[in-house]
Design a protein around this motif. Sequence first.
Motif, mmCIF file in Angstrom:
data_model
loop_
_atom_site.group_PDB
_atom_site.id
_atom_site.type_symbol
_atom_site.label_atom_id
_atom_site.label_comp_id
_atom_site.label_asym_id
_atom_site.label_seq_id
_atom_site.Cartn_x
_atom_site.Cartn_y
_atom_site.Cartn_z
ATOM 1 N N UNK A 153 2.380 65.261 40.532
ATOM 2 C CA UNK A 153 3.365 65.006 39.473
ATOM 3 C C UNK A 153 4.797 64.914 39.994
ATOM 4 N N UNK A 154 4.920 64.602 41.283
ATOM 5 C CA UNK A 154 6.252 64.369 41.853
ATOM 6 C C UNK A 154 6.244 62.996 42.511
ATOM 7 N N UNK A 155 7.373 62.352 42.485
ATOM 8 C CA UNK A 155 7.473 61.055 43.165
ATOM 9 C C UNK A 155 7.256 61.258 44.661
ATOM 10 N N UNK A 156 6.698 60.242 45.281
ATOM 11 C CA UNK A 156 6.362 60.327 46.705
ATOM 12 C C UNK A 156 7.584 60.688 47.559
ATOM 13 N N UNK A 157 8.716 60.063 47.287
ATOM 14 C CA UNK A 157 9.928 60.331 48.075
ATOM 15 C C UNK A 157 10.316 61.808 47.978
ATOM 16 N N UNK A 158 10.304 62.353 46.778
ATOM 17 C CA UNK A 158 10.660 63.768 46.570
ATOM 18 C C UNK A 158 9.674 64.682 47.280
ATOM 19 N N UNK A 159 8.409 64.371 47.170
ATOM 20 C CA UNK A 159 7.386 65.187 47.826
ATOM 21 C C UNK A 159 7.603 65.193 49.343
ATOM 22 N N UNK A 160 7.830 64.027 49.899
ATOM 23 C CA UNK A 160 8.008 63.926 51.352
ATOM 24 C C UNK A 160 9.295 64.628 51.810
ATOM 25 N N UNK A 161 10.329 64.590 51.001
ATOM 26 C CA UNK A 161 11.567 65.309 51.335
ATOM 27 C C UNK A 161 11.315 66.817 51.366
ATOM 28 N N UNK A 162 10.600 67.325 50.376
ATOM 29 C CA UNK A 162 10.268 68.748 50.359
ATOM 30 C C UNK A 162 9.405 69.112 51.570
ATOM 31 N N UNK A 163 8.421 68.269 51.840
ATOM 32 C CA UNK A 163 7.529 68.508 52.968
ATOM 33 C C UNK A 163 8.317 68.541 54.284
ATOM 34 N N UNK A 164 9.190 67.581 54.446
ATOM 35 C CA UNK A 164 10.009 67.514 55.663
ATOM 36 C C UNK A 164 10.906 68.739 55.782
ATOM 37 N N UNK A 165 11.500 69.146 54.686
ATOM 38 C CA UNK A 165 12.387 70.304 54.682
ATOM 39 C C UNK A 165 11.647 71.573 55.115
ATOM 40 N N UNK A 166 10.449 71.772 54.585
ATOM 41 C CA UNK A 166 9.658 72.948 54.948
ATOM 42 C C UNK A 166 9.279 72.887 56.430
ATOM 43 N N UNK A 167 8.808 71.730 56.886
ATOM 44 C CA UNK A 167 8.451 71.576 58.300
ATOM 45 C C UNK A 167 9.656 71.854 59.209
ATOM 46 N N UNK A 168 10.824 71.377 58.802
ATOM 47 C CA UNK A 168 12.022 71.566 59.606
ATOM 48 C C UNK A 168 12.305 73.052 59.842
ATOM 49 N N UNK A 169 12.278 73.838 58.784
ATOM 50 C CA UNK A 169 12.565 75.279 58.905
ATOM 51 C C UNK A 169 11.459 75.968 59.710
ATOM 52 N N UNK A 170 10.210 75.596 59.467
ATOM 53 C CA UNK A 170 9.108 76.212 60.209
ATOM 54 C C UNK A 170 9.209 75.898 61.699
ATOM 55 N N UNK A 171 9.524 74.653 62.026
ATOM 56 C CA UNK A 171 9.685 74.272 63.431
ATOM 57 C C UNK A 171 10.862 75.004 64.066
ATOM 58 N N UNK A 172 11.941 75.119 63.330
ATOM 59 C CA UNK A 172 13.115 75.842 63.826
ATOM 60 C C UNK A 172 12.759 77.307 64.089
ATOM 61 N N UNK A 173 12.035 77.916 63.175
ATOM 62 C CA UNK A 173 11.620 79.304 63.336
ATOM 63 C C UNK A 173 10.711 79.457 64.557
ATOM 64 N N UNK A 174 9.765 78.561 64.725
ATOM 65 C CA UNK A 174 8.869 78.635 65.890
ATOM 66 C C UNK A 174 9.648 78.509 67.198
ATOM 67 N N UNK A 175 10.605 77.579 67.241
ATOM 68 C CA UNK A 175 11.433 77.433 68.458
ATOM 69 C C UNK A 175 12.203 78.716 68.747
ATOM 70 N N UNK A 176 12.792 79.292 67.717
ATOM 71 C CA UNK A 176 13.590 80.515 67.893
ATOM 72 C C UNK A 176 12.703 81.683 68.342
ATOM 73 N N UNK A 177 11.505 81.776 67.809
ATOM 74 C CA UNK A 177 10.611 82.873 68.168
ATOM 75 C C UNK A 177 10.169 82.784 69.626
ATOM 76 N N UNK A 178 10.083 81.583 70.153
ATOM 77 C CA UNK A 178 9.619 81.381 71.530
ATOM 78 C C UNK A 178 10.713 81.639 72.554
ATOM 79 N N UNK A 179 11.940 81.710 72.118
ATOM 80 C CA UNK A 179 13.065 81.920 73.047
ATOM 81 C C UNK A 179 13.111 83.349 73.538
#
Length: 117
Positions: free
Chosen positions: A91-117
Amino acid sequence: MELELQTKQFKEHLDKLKNRYVENNPPENKKDKEFFLMVKEYTTPIHALLEEWEEKSLEVVKDRKVNIHPQQVTSTRENMELLIMHSFYIDAKRKRYMELNHSVHYVLDQLLRELRM
């Protein structure tokens, strides 16, 4: 580290939810009890992981072990909750869904990078 493992599991759920969003059609009746129960059964473990992940992430952020703002963690949890529902009810437009998905991935990837340092 447990948080790193949880974050990787979180990313796997995120990818599966995206596939579900892309490949499935919305339910015929959004008030269908069987569909609701199926969604609840599928998403309950994700919600539990999400809650635990947020708690552990905020601890790490408060201890200044990673360079992430607490609001990013909270927003990531909120965005994931939206993605969970949008993935099933489509029930969300594809663009909005992908933006949310990208945003979540971005923070998760950032957290993983920081944890490995």
